[in-house]
Design an enzyme around this catalytic site. Structure first.
Site, PDB file in Angstrom:
ATOM      1  N   LYS A   1     -28.330 -19.174   9.810  1.00 58.40           N
ATOM      2  CA  LYS A   1     -28.135 -19.240   8.487  1.00 58.40           C
ATOM      3  C   LYS A   1     -29.017 -20.387   7.873  1.00 58.40           C
ATOM      4  CE  LYS A   1     -23.418 -17.878   6.853  1.00 58.40           C
ATOM      5  NZ  LYS A   1     -22.404 -18.281   6.557  1.00 58.40           N
TER       6      LYS A   1
HETATM    7  C1  E4P Z   1     -20.598 -15.799   4.157  1.00 59.18           C
HETATM    8  O1  E4P Z   1     -21.357 -16.111   4.813  1.00 59.18           O
HETATM    9  C2  E4P Z   1     -19.560 -17.238   3.660  1.00 59.18           C
HETATM   10  O2  E4P Z   1     -18.951 -17.769   4.809  1.00 59.18           O
HETATM   11  C3  E4P Z   1     -18.689 -16.726   2.740  1.00 59.18           C
HETATM   12  O3  E4P Z   1     -18.472 -15.313   2.241  1.00 59.18           O
HETATM   13  C4  E4P Z   1     -18.115 -17.839   1.786  1.00 59.18           C
HETATM   14  O4  E4P Z   1     -17.169 -17.470   1.010  1.00 59.18           O
HETATM   15  P1  E4P Z   1     -16.350 -18.354  -0.185  1.00 59.18           P
HETATM   16  O5  E4P Z   1     -16.944 -18.539  -1.118  1.00 59.18           O
HETATM   17  O6  E4P Z   1     -14.811 -17.522  -0.192  1.00 59.18           O
HETATM   18  O7  E4P Z   1     -16.176 -19.831   0.760  1.00 59.18           O
END
Ligand code: E4P
Length: 208
Positions: free
Chosen positions: A84
Site C-alpha cells: 500500500k
Molecule cells: C482500507 O484499506 C482501510 O484500511 C480502511 O478501509 C480504512 O477505513 P476507515 O476510513 O474506516 O478507517
C-alpha cells in the site's frame, strides 16, 4: 466483487475464512497497532500466511526512495503481499517503481476520480477510494465510486477498484451494484451482511 476483510485481528480473519468468503485482506498501521503485536513484522507474516488471497501491507515512510525501500521489504513478507502506498506524489513515484518491478501496489487514501486516474496510470493493481471518509466531509462517497468505475470502464484500465472505508452493509451492496472489483469490509460490517434473519426474529419478538 471479491470480499476482503479490513482488519489485522487473527480471530476475525479465521472466522470469515471459515465462512468460505474471504477473498483477501487489507491492513493499515492503525489496525496492526490495535493488536499490540510484540513484533509488527511477525504479525504481518501471520496475516499473509493465514489469508490465501492478496494481503495489503502499508508503507509508512514519506519520501519516494524510503517508500520504495519499505515497499520492497513488505513485498517479501509473502507471495500474496500487496504494497500500500499513499496517494501523494511521493507515494505515486514509489508505487510506479514498485509496479514496474512487478510488485502489486494498492494506492490508498484516494478520495476522487482524478486521483484514481493517477493510480491507474502508475500501473497499480488496486486503487482504494475511501468512501466513508468522503461521506465524513459532507460529500458523496458512492458518487465518487460510481465515477471511478465508469472512468475505468471507459478507459479499459486494468487497475482494480477496491472500495474501502465501508461503514455499513449498504455500502457493500452499493459498491457491488456500481461494479467495484473488491470491497474491503470491517468485521462488524461483515457480520451484519448475514443478519436479515436475526433482524426479522427480533422484530417479530418485539411485535408479539
Ligand atoms: C482500507 O484499506 C482501510 O484500511 C480502511 O478501509 C480504512 O477505513 P476507515 O476510513 O474506516 O478507517
Amino acid at each position: 466483487m471479491k470480499l476482503f476483510l479490513d482488519t489485522a485481528n487473527l480471530e476475525e480473519i479465521r472466522e470469515i475464512k471459515r465462512w468460505g468468503v474471504l477473498g483477501g485482506l487489507t491492513s493499515n498501521p492503525t489496525l496492526i497497532a490495535k493488536e499490540n503485536p510484540t513484533s509488527i513484522e511477525a504479525h504481518m507474516k501471520e496475516l499473509v500466511t493465514l489469508v490465501e488471497g492478496p494481503v495489503s501491507l502499508e508503507t509508512t515512510a514519506s519520501d519516494a526512495d524510503a517508500i520504495y525501500d519499505q515497499g520492497v521489504k513488505l513485498s517479501q513478507v509473502g507471495p500474496n503481499a500487496v504494497v500500500k502506498v499513499v496517494m501523494t506524489p511521493e507515494g505515486l513515484a514509489a508505487g510506479k517503481r514498485l509496479a514496474d518491478e512487478g510488485i502489486p501496489v494498492n494506492v490508498t487514501l484516494t478520495f476522487s476520480p482524478a486521483q484514481a486516474i493517477l493510480a491507474a496510470e502508475i500501473g497499480a493493481t488496486y486503487v482504494s477510494p475511501f468512501l466513508g471518509r468522503v461521506d465524513d466531509v459532507g460529500s458523496d462517497g458512492m458518487h465518487v465510486l460510481a465515477e471511478i468505475c465508469e472512468i475505468y470502464d471507459v478507459q479499459g484500465y486494468d487497475t482494480q477498484v477496491l472500495a474501502a472505508s465501508l461503514r455499513h452493509p449498504m455500502h457493500v451492496v452499493e459498491a457491488a451494484r456500481l461494479g467495484a472489483d473488491v470491497a474491503t469490509i470491517p468485521y462488524d460490517v461483515f457480520s451484519k451482511l448475514k443478519d436479515w434473519e436475526q433482524l426479522q426474529k427480533e422484530l417479530q419478538e418485539g411485535a408479539s
